[in-house]
Design a protein around this motif. Sequence first.
Motif, PDB file in Angstrom:
ATOM      1  N   LEU A   1       0.830  -1.130   0.051  1.00 49.37           N
ATOM      2  CA  LEU A   1      -0.111  -0.056   0.055  1.00 49.37           C
ATOM      3  C   LEU A   1       1.208   1.259  -0.003  1.00 49.37           C
ATOM      4  O   LEU A   1       1.947   1.513   0.633  1.00 49.37           O
ATOM      5  CB  LEU A   1      -0.850  -0.131   1.384  1.00 49.37           C
ATOM      6  N   SER A   2       0.450   2.176  -0.743  1.00 53.02           N
ATOM      7  CA  SER A   2       1.075   3.446  -0.738  1.00 53.02           C
ATOM      8  C   SER A   2       0.912   4.103   0.450  1.00 53.02           C
ATOM      9  O   SER A   2      -0.185   4.105   1.027  1.00 53.02           O
ATOM     10  CB  SER A   2       0.928   4.353  -1.969  1.00 53.02           C
ATOM     11  N   PHE A   3       1.639   5.260   0.970  1.00 53.28           N
ATOM     12  CA  PHE A   3       1.181   6.099   1.892  1.00 53.28           C
ATOM     13  C   PHE A   3      -0.039   6.816   1.798  1.00 53.28           C
ATOM     14  O   PHE A   3      -1.165   6.794   2.680  1.00 53.28           O
ATOM     15  CB  PHE A   3       2.102   7.164   2.309  1.00 53.28           C
ATOM     16  N   GLU A   4      -0.377   7.308   0.733  1.00 53.40           N
ATOM     17  CA  GLU A   4      -1.466   7.918   0.244  1.00 53.40           C
ATOM     18  C   GLU A   4      -2.633   7.084   0.451  1.00 53.40           C
ATOM     19  O   GLU A   4      -3.714   7.510   0.899  1.00 53.40           O
ATOM     20  CB  GLU A   4      -1.512   8.748  -1.193  1.00 53.40           C
ATOM     21  N   ASP A   5      -2.795   5.901   0.085  1.00 53.54           N
ATOM     22  CA  ASP A   5      -3.746   4.970  -0.048  1.00 53.54           C
ATOM     23  C   ASP A   5      -3.953   4.591   1.249  1.00 53.54           C
ATOM     24  O   ASP A   5      -5.256   4.632   1.697  1.00 53.54           O
ATOM     25  CB  ASP A   5      -3.492   3.800  -0.870  1.00 53.54           C
ATOM     26  N   ALA A   6      -3.158   4.430   2.195  1.00 54.97           N
ATOM     27  CA  ALA A   6      -3.205   3.901   3.666  1.00 54.97           C
ATOM     28  C   ALA A   6      -3.867   5.324   4.311  1.00 54.97           C
ATOM     29  O   ALA A   6      -4.839   4.877   5.114  1.00 54.97           O
ATOM     30  CB  ALA A   6      -1.977   3.695   4.144  1.00 54.97           C
ATOM     31  N   LEU A   7      -3.474   6.157   4.125  1.00 55.58           N
ATOM     32  CA  LEU A   7      -3.965   7.599   4.576  1.00 55.58           C
ATOM     33  C   LEU A   7      -5.669   7.818   4.327  1.00 55.58           C
ATOM     34  O   LEU A   7      -6.549   7.841   5.204  1.00 55.58           O
ATOM     35  CB  LEU A   7      -3.210   8.841   4.313  1.00 55.58           C
ATOM     36  N   THR A   8      -5.998   7.249   3.108  1.00 54.01           N
ATOM     37  CA  THR A   8      -7.451   7.493   2.513  1.00 54.01           C
ATOM     38  C   THR A   8      -8.370   6.551   3.386  1.00 54.01           C
ATOM     39  O   THR A   8      -9.214   6.799   3.755  1.00 54.01           O
ATOM     40  CB  THR A   8      -7.489   7.330   0.871  1.00 54.01           C
ATOM     41  N   ARG A   9      -7.623   5.272   3.217  1.00 49.45           N
ATOM     42  CA  ARG A   9      -8.457   4.226   4.007  1.00 49.45           C
ATOM     43  C   ARG A   9      -8.622   4.570   5.515  1.00 49.45           C
ATOM     44  O   ARG A   9      -9.569   4.260   6.199  1.00 49.45           O
ATOM     45  CB  ARG A   9      -7.680   2.737   4.101  1.00 49.45           C
ATOM     46  N   LEU A  10      -7.485   5.074   6.066  1.00 49.79           N
ATOM     47  CA  LEU A  10      -7.620   5.511   7.561  1.00 49.79           C
ATOM     48  C   LEU A  10      -8.679   6.745   7.717  1.00 49.79           C
ATOM     49  O   LEU A  10      -9.608   6.500   8.704  1.00 49.79           O
ATOM     50  CB  LEU A  10      -6.242   5.907   7.908  1.00 49.79           C
ATOM     51  N   GLU A  11      -8.872   7.624   6.909  1.00 54.70           N
ATOM     52  CA  GLU A  11      -9.590   8.742   6.992  1.00 54.70           C
ATOM     53  C   GLU A  11     -10.906   8.004   6.764  1.00 54.70           C
ATOM     54  O   GLU A  11     -12.145   8.567   7.410  1.00 54.70           O
ATOM     55  CB  GLU A  11      -9.395   9.698   6.100  1.00 54.70           C
ATOM     56  N   THR A  12     -11.220   7.153   6.129  1.00 50.43           N
ATOM     57  CA  THR A  12     -12.901   6.522   5.714  1.00 50.43           C
ATOM     58  C   THR A  12     -13.000   5.728   6.896  1.00 50.43           C
ATOM     59  O   THR A  12     -14.133   6.019   7.399  1.00 50.43           O
ATOM     60  CB  THR A  12     -12.769   5.584   4.561  1.00 50.43           C
ATOM     61  N   ILE A  13     -12.118   5.262   7.455  1.00 55.34           N
ATOM     62  CA  ILE A  13     -12.510   4.303   8.741  1.00 55.34           C
ATOM     63  C   ILE A  13     -12.900   5.342   9.848  1.00 55.34           C
ATOM     64  O   ILE A  13     -14.016   5.227  10.541  1.00 55.34           O
ATOM     65  CB  ILE A  13     -11.115   3.517   9.274  1.00 55.34           C
ATOM     66  N   VAL A  14     -12.093   6.310  10.099  1.00 58.46           N
ATOM     67  CA  VAL A  14     -12.407   7.414  11.081  1.00 58.46           C
ATOM     68  C   VAL A  14     -13.789   8.107  10.825  1.00 58.46           C
ATOM     69  O   VAL A  14     -14.530   8.237  11.768  1.00 58.46           O
ATOM     70  CB  VAL A  14     -11.376   8.549  11.067  1.00 58.46           C
ATOM     71  N   HIS A  15     -13.906   8.403   9.702  1.00 60.34           N
ATOM     72  CA  HIS A  15     -15.325   8.993   9.397  1.00 60.34           C
ATOM     73  C   HIS A  15     -16.638   8.014   9.642  1.00 60.34           C
ATOM     74  O   HIS A  15     -17.505   8.363  10.131  1.00 60.34           O
ATOM     75  CB  HIS A  15     -15.488   9.308   7.933  1.00 60.34           C
ATOM     76  N   GLU A  16     -16.444   6.769   9.367  1.00 58.34           N
ATOM     77  CA  GLU A  16     -17.431   5.700   9.484  1.00 58.34           C
ATOM     78  C   GLU A  16     -17.749   5.671  11.103  1.00 58.34           C
ATOM     79  O   GLU A  16     -18.867   5.502  11.675  1.00 58.34           O
ATOM     80  CB  GLU A  16     -16.981   4.540   8.775  1.00 58.34           C
ATOM     81  N   LEU A  17     -16.270   5.748  11.736  1.00 64.91           N
ATOM     82  CA  LEU A  17     -16.773   5.491  13.273  1.00 64.91           C
ATOM     83  C   LEU A  17     -17.306   6.838  13.863  1.00 64.91           C
ATOM     84  O   LEU A  17     -17.865   6.502  14.698  1.00 64.91           O
ATOM     85  CB  LEU A  17     -15.325   4.962  13.983  1.00 64.91           C
ATOM     86  N   GLU A  18     -16.948   7.738  13.363  1.00 62.79           N
ATOM     87  CA  GLU A  18     -17.412   8.977  13.894  1.00 62.79           C
ATOM     88  C   GLU A  18     -19.068   9.132  13.622  1.00 62.79           C
ATOM     89  O   GLU A  18     -19.770   9.927  14.422  1.00 62.79           O
ATOM     90  CB  GLU A  18     -16.745  10.226  13.035  1.00 62.79           C
ATOM     91  N   ALA A  19     -19.431   8.527  12.523  1.00 66.45           N
ATOM     92  CA  ALA A  19     -20.856   8.479  12.289  1.00 66.45           C
ATOM     93  C   ALA A  19     -21.496   7.762  12.962  1.00 66.45           C
ATOM     94  O   ALA A  19     -22.779   7.970  13.305  1.00 66.45           O
ATOM     95  CB  ALA A  19     -21.074   8.066  10.866  1.00 66.45           C
ATOM     96  N   GLY A  20     -21.121   6.874  13.781  1.00 66.99           N
ATOM     97  CA  GLY A  20     -21.774   6.094  14.859  1.00 66.99           C
ATOM     98  C   GLY A  20     -22.500   5.015  14.479  1.00 66.99           C
ATOM     99  O   GLY A  20     -23.495   4.726  15.255  1.00 66.99           O
ATOM    100  N   ARG A  21     -22.775   4.686  13.165  1.00 64.41           N
ATOM    101  CA  ARG A  21     -23.695   3.885  12.612  1.00 64.41           C
ATOM    102  C   ARG A  21     -23.200   2.261  12.523  1.00 64.41           C
ATOM    103  O   ARG A  21     -23.772   1.576  11.854  1.00 64.41           O
ATOM    104  CB  ARG A  21     -24.313   4.465  11.046  1.00 64.41           C
ATOM    105  N   THR A  22     -21.952   2.079  13.115  1.00 65.66           N
ATOM    106  CA  THR A  22     -21.495   1.050  12.982  1.00 65.66           C
ATOM    107  C   THR A  22     -21.917   0.219  14.109  1.00 65.66           C
ATOM    108  O   THR A  22     -21.585   0.359  15.344  1.00 65.66           O
ATOM    109  CB  THR A  22     -19.890   1.079  12.722  1.00 65.66           C
ATOM    110  N   LYS A  23     -22.065  -1.305  13.975  1.00 65.81           N
ATOM    111  CA  LYS A  23     -22.200  -2.092  15.148  1.00 65.81           C
ATOM    112  C   LYS A  23     -20.907  -2.338  15.795  1.00 65.81           C
ATOM    113  O   LYS A  23     -19.589  -1.913  15.370  1.00 65.81           O
ATOM    114  CB  LYS A  23     -22.712  -3.468  14.480  1.00 65.81           C
ATOM    115  N   LEU A  24     -21.232  -2.679  17.244  1.00 61.95           N
ATOM    116  CA  LEU A  24     -20.068  -2.717  18.018  1.00 61.95           C
ATOM    117  C   LEU A  24     -18.692  -3.707  17.511  1.00 61.95           C
ATOM    118  O   LEU A  24     -17.747  -3.000  17.495  1.00 61.95           O
ATOM    119  CB  LEU A  24     -20.433  -3.094  19.496  1.00 61.95           C
ATOM    120  N   ASP A  25     -19.178  -4.646  17.074  1.00 60.11           N
ATOM    121  CA  ASP A  25     -18.031  -5.734  16.952  1.00 60.11           C
ATOM    122  C   ASP A  25     -17.518  -5.148  15.321  1.00 60.11           C
ATOM    123  O   ASP A  25     -16.199  -5.177  15.506  1.00 60.11           O
ATOM    124  CB  ASP A  25     -18.768  -7.145  16.393  1.00 60.11           C
TER     125      ASP A  25
END
Length: 80
Positions: free
Chosen positions: A8-32
């Motif tokens: 993975l490139s740095f930019e791709d990893a950072l994009t994935r990380l940002e996506t995960i953070v946004h999903e977690l911040e949205a709060g619509r994810t099941k606990l597991d």
Amino acid sequence: MTEELKDLSFEDALTRLETIVHELEAGRTKLDDAVTAYEKAVALRQFCENKLKAARLKIEKIQISPDGTIQTEPLDKTEE
């Protein structure tokens, strides 16, 4: 996770990380799913930090002394 990060490139990893953070911040994810996503985010963050650290080590400042000798030193070395 390490195996899927190695190419993975740095930019791709950072994009994935940002996506995960946004999903977690949205709060619509099941606990597991949130725990799994958090673990991936931690691995991605560490991967990005390691990439940045490696890049910093490669960057050097080129200096030419008064006698014409060329030397390099770390770019972030404090000026004297």
